[in-house]
Write a protein that holds these residues in place. Structure first.
Motif, short mmCIF file in Angstrom:
data_model
loop_
_atom_site.label_atom_id
_atom_site.label_comp_id
_atom_site.label_asym_id
_atom_site.label_seq_id
_atom_site.Cartn_x
_atom_site.Cartn_y
_atom_site.Cartn_z
N HIS A 10 0.83 -1.20 0.00
CA HIS A 10 0.00 0.00 0.00
C HIS A 10 0.86 1.25 0.00
O HIS A 10 0.65 2.18 -0.81
CB HIS A 10 -0.91 -0.01 1.23
CG HIS A 10 -1.46 1.33 1.60
ND1 HIS A 10 -2.32 2.04 0.79
CD2 HIS A 10 -1.24 2.11 2.69
CE1 HIS A 10 -2.63 3.19 1.37
NE2 HIS A 10 -1.98 3.26 2.52
N THR A 58 -10.55 6.27 -2.26
CA THR A 58 -10.82 4.95 -2.82
C THR A 58 -10.06 3.83 -2.13
O THR A 58 -10.20 2.67 -2.51
CB THR A 58 -10.44 4.94 -4.32
OG1 THR A 58 -9.03 5.24 -4.46
CG2 THR A 58 -11.24 5.98 -5.09
N ARG A 59 -9.26 4.12 -1.11
CA ARG A 59 -8.45 3.10 -0.44
C ARG A 59 -8.70 3.09 1.07
O ARG A 59 -7.77 2.99 1.86
CB ARG A 59 -6.96 3.36 -0.72
CG ARG A 59 -6.59 3.45 -2.18
CD ARG A 59 -6.80 2.15 -2.92
NE ARG A 59 -6.43 2.28 -4.32
CZ ARG A 59 -5.26 1.92 -4.82
NH1 ARG A 59 -4.34 1.42 -4.01
NH2 ARG A 59 -4.99 2.05 -6.10
N GLU A 109 -7.20 -0.04 2.99
CA GLU A 109 -5.75 -0.02 3.07
C GLU A 109 -5.25 1.03 4.05
O GLU A 109 -4.33 0.78 4.85
CB GLU A 109 -5.14 0.25 1.69
CG GLU A 109 -5.32 -0.88 0.69
CD GLU A 109 -6.59 -0.76 -0.13
OE1 GLU A 109 -6.64 -1.33 -1.22
OE2 GLU A 109 -7.54 -0.10 0.34
N TYR A 161 -6.65 9.65 -3.76
CA TYR A 161 -6.23 8.28 -3.47
C TYR A 161 -6.94 7.73 -2.25
O TYR A 161 -7.43 6.59 -2.24
CB TYR A 161 -4.72 8.26 -3.26
CG TYR A 161 -4.12 6.89 -3.07
CD1 TYR A 161 -3.57 6.20 -4.15
CD2 TYR A 161 -4.06 6.29 -1.81
CE1 TYR A 161 -3.00 4.94 -3.99
CE2 TYR A 161 -3.50 5.04 -1.63
CZ TYR A 161 -2.97 4.37 -2.73
OH TYR A 161 -2.41 3.13 -2.55
N HIS A 162 -7.01 8.53 -1.20
CA HIS A 162 -7.59 8.06 0.05
C HIS A 162 -9.11 7.92 -0.01
O HIS A 162 -9.69 7.23 0.83
CB HIS A 162 -7.17 8.98 1.20
CG HIS A 162 -5.75 8.74 1.64
ND1 HIS A 162 -4.67 8.98 0.82
CD2 HIS A 162 -5.24 8.27 2.81
CE1 HIS A 162 -3.56 8.68 1.46
NE2 HIS A 162 -3.88 8.24 2.66
#
Length: 222
Positions: free
Chosen positions: A66, A101-102, A105, A98-99
């Motif tokens: 990640h 969609t993750r 992680e 990014y954050h």
């Protein structure tokens, strides 16, 4: 669950990673068992050892990959940017996007850091430090060139990262604001916070639409 086809190859390893990510996110690292993981993937418990040696290895690989992906995509987002303000804007836009969609992680990388064994912990902390350093260098360049006014680079780095990563606790797709509007709001917050002479009353206020207007993106009210 039926046995996974190609259980000796990359397909099963990817299934193990996805199942492990979900199970650790939902139950926590300590509560998840390898037997549970094997059942989720659809293989015998002993077959897991063809792919991972321990549960600790799985956690380490998930977190390491990640952060490595985070670094790789960040460097791509910053490529070609010269001015500190452009770099900082690109950093914010990338980090927020990014954050969004993750979530799994990010949650595991933060909450399960304590579950890593010392050697693995040190490697992950070093990778996290490399990511933090990217932002610190942007802020340092901005201060050196007179674009930014920052009292303490390290404090500003941690504060900005906490602000940007915080959206994982409240963001839900289909809320009031679009993703673009959320990114723009974070860019405004961060840039105004480090720009010399920036005044809070200069910031554009996003007003809440009337109840009959449906928008997308934003905090989920409970």
């Amino acid at each position: 669950m039926a046995r996974t086809i190609g259980s000796q190859g990359p397909k099963t390893m990817e299934a193990i990673r996805k199942a492990g990510l979900r199970l650790i996110f939902e139950h926590g690292y300590a509560a998840m068992s390898l037997r549970q993981l094997a059942a989720e993937v659809g293989i015998q418990s002993g077959s897991l050892y063809n792919h991972i040696s321990t549960k600790q290895e799985l956690l380490f690989v998930l977190v390491r990959d990640h952060i490595n992906e985070l670094l790789r995509q960040l460097d791509r987002a910053l490529d070609g940017k010269q001015r500190p303000a452009d770099k900082l804007r690109a950093f914010v836009a990338f980090h927020v996007s990014y954050h969004m969609t993750r979530k799994r992680e990010v949650f595991i990388a933060n909450s399960e850091l304590r579950s890593l064994e010392p050697k693995n912990y040190e490697e992950i902390v070093a990778l996290r430090g490399a990511y933090e350093q990217r932002l610190a260098e942007i802020l340092g360049q901005g201060v050196a060139e007179g674009e930014f006014e920052v009292v303490d680079i390290q404090v500003a780095t941690f504060a900005i990262l906490a602000l940007l990563t915080g959206l994982t606790t409240w963001y839900r797709p289909g809320g009031r604001l679009t993703k673009e509007a959320i990114v723009a709001a974070h860019e405004k917050l961060v840039l105004s916070g480090v720009t010399p002479g920036a005044k809070p009353d200069q910031a554009r206020v996003l007003r809440t639409p009337s109840p009959d207007v449906r928008a997308r993106g934003g905090p989920e009210r409970r």
